[in-house]
Design an enzyme around this catalytic site. Sequence first.
Site, short mmCIF file in Angstrom:
data_model
loop_
_atom_site.label_atom_id
_atom_site.label_comp_id
_atom_site.label_asym_id
_atom_site.label_seq_id
_atom_site.Cartn_x
_atom_site.Cartn_y
_atom_site.Cartn_z
N GLY A 11 0.81 -1.21 0.00
CA GLY A 11 0.00 0.00 0.00
C GLY A 11 0.84 1.26 0.00
N GLN A 12 0.14 2.39 0.13
CA GLN A 12 0.82 3.70 0.00
C GLN A 12 1.91 3.87 1.06
OE1 GLN A 12 -1.33 7.21 1.10
NE2 GLN A 12 -0.18 8.54 -0.28
N ASP A 52 -2.99 -12.78 5.17
CA ASP A 52 -4.24 -12.06 5.42
C ASP A 52 -4.36 -11.80 6.92
OD1 ASP A 52 -6.76 -11.06 5.61
OD2 ASP A 52 -7.78 -12.77 4.67
N TYR A 142 -15.09 5.28 8.84
CA TYR A 142 -13.63 5.20 8.97
C TYR A 142 -13.19 5.91 10.26
CZ TYR A 142 -8.74 6.27 7.62
OH TYR A 142 -7.37 6.41 7.56
N LYS A 146 -11.40 4.38 13.59
CA LYS A 146 -10.09 4.85 14.06
C LYS A 146 -10.16 5.28 15.53
CE LYS A 146 -7.39 4.22 10.51
NZ LYS A 146 -6.41 3.13 10.57
C1 AKB Z 1 -8.26 9.36 4.06
O1 AKB Z 1 -8.41 10.38 3.36
O2 AKB Z 1 -9.14 8.55 4.29
C2 AKB Z 1 -6.91 9.13 4.70
C3 AKB Z 1 -6.82 9.72 6.06
C4 AKB Z 1 -6.74 11.18 6.25
O3 AKB Z 1 -6.79 9.01 7.02
N1 AKB Z 1 -5.86 9.67 3.87
#
Ligand code: AKB
Length: 314
Positions: A11-12, A52, A142, A146
């Site tokens: 990944g990035q 995985d 997301y 987090k």
């Molecule tokens: C996103 O844009 O989802 C990520 C982040 C800021 O966590 N790059």
Amino acid sequence: MEKILVIGCSGQIGSELTLALRKLYGNDNVFATDIKQAPADILESGPFHILDVLDYNNLLHFVVRYNITQVYNLAAVLSGNAEKIPQQAWEINMKALMNTLELGRDSDAKKLFWPSSIAVFGPTTPRHNTPQMTVMEPNTVYGISKLAGERWGEYYHKRYGVDFRSLRYPGLISHKTEAGGGTTDYAVEIYFEAIKNKSYECFLSEDTALPMMFMDDAIHATIKLMQTDGEKLSLRSSYNVGGMSFTPKEVAASIKKHIPDFEISYNPDFRQAIADSWPASIDDSVARKDWGLNDTFNLDSMTEVMLREIKKKL
Ligand code: AKB
């Protein structure tokens, strides 16, 4: 001797962090893993395995077999993609974290890096110079994952002694591997499109300010945090990391200094609402004080490197 497992090496972040870790700890001591094939330089410089993180038995087996002591768990569904598949994104993001936290109880892999994000903040958070400790009411799946992850990390540290460490990354900008599915991705895409087509249609509006960081600074900060004596860390949730703050209009102006006929247009989509709920800039003074965070790139110096490296690559 540290034996390091990187989960998400393709990944990035992983594609650059793996190489930086190999330089520091030796190629054979950094095990790169992902569910997809790794880039050539990772395959050629040290061990790579398909693994995985959601399969706990295999993960534990791997960690015991190779005597892993440290884990960098970079697997995640980012903010934009997560809004398209909320339940799956929650399950993937949380299970990936919980499995690596559990490793700290079941094996010698007790030191764990896990990325958090500025997404832990929400629309009720102070937007400018957002403090380390403040209102946190994220309204994206997301961001919720987090924030929950930070709480679990701190819990495993206190309750089970897992050496959990984390940074709240801002948008990360890199030329090696493009990001995928995030809200800050425009700030990577814009450079690639500037070189390829001299134009870019941005999915955020021109004045949307967000915190961002060049990948070199992010890698440096990550390794520095992991190498700091644990007693110096006043936080076992996640540290604010600010980097720089800019708008799409400002990146476009920075690119125009090198490509005068570059053109940008704006067509905001669903990610605008996500960006509007996040901070515009971040106060990272706690990270600076505790373990010496010091980033070096600003918008113009980053633009120079991005354009130069993408031109070479394309
Ligand atoms: C996103 O844009 O989802 C990520 C982040 C800021 O966590 N790059």
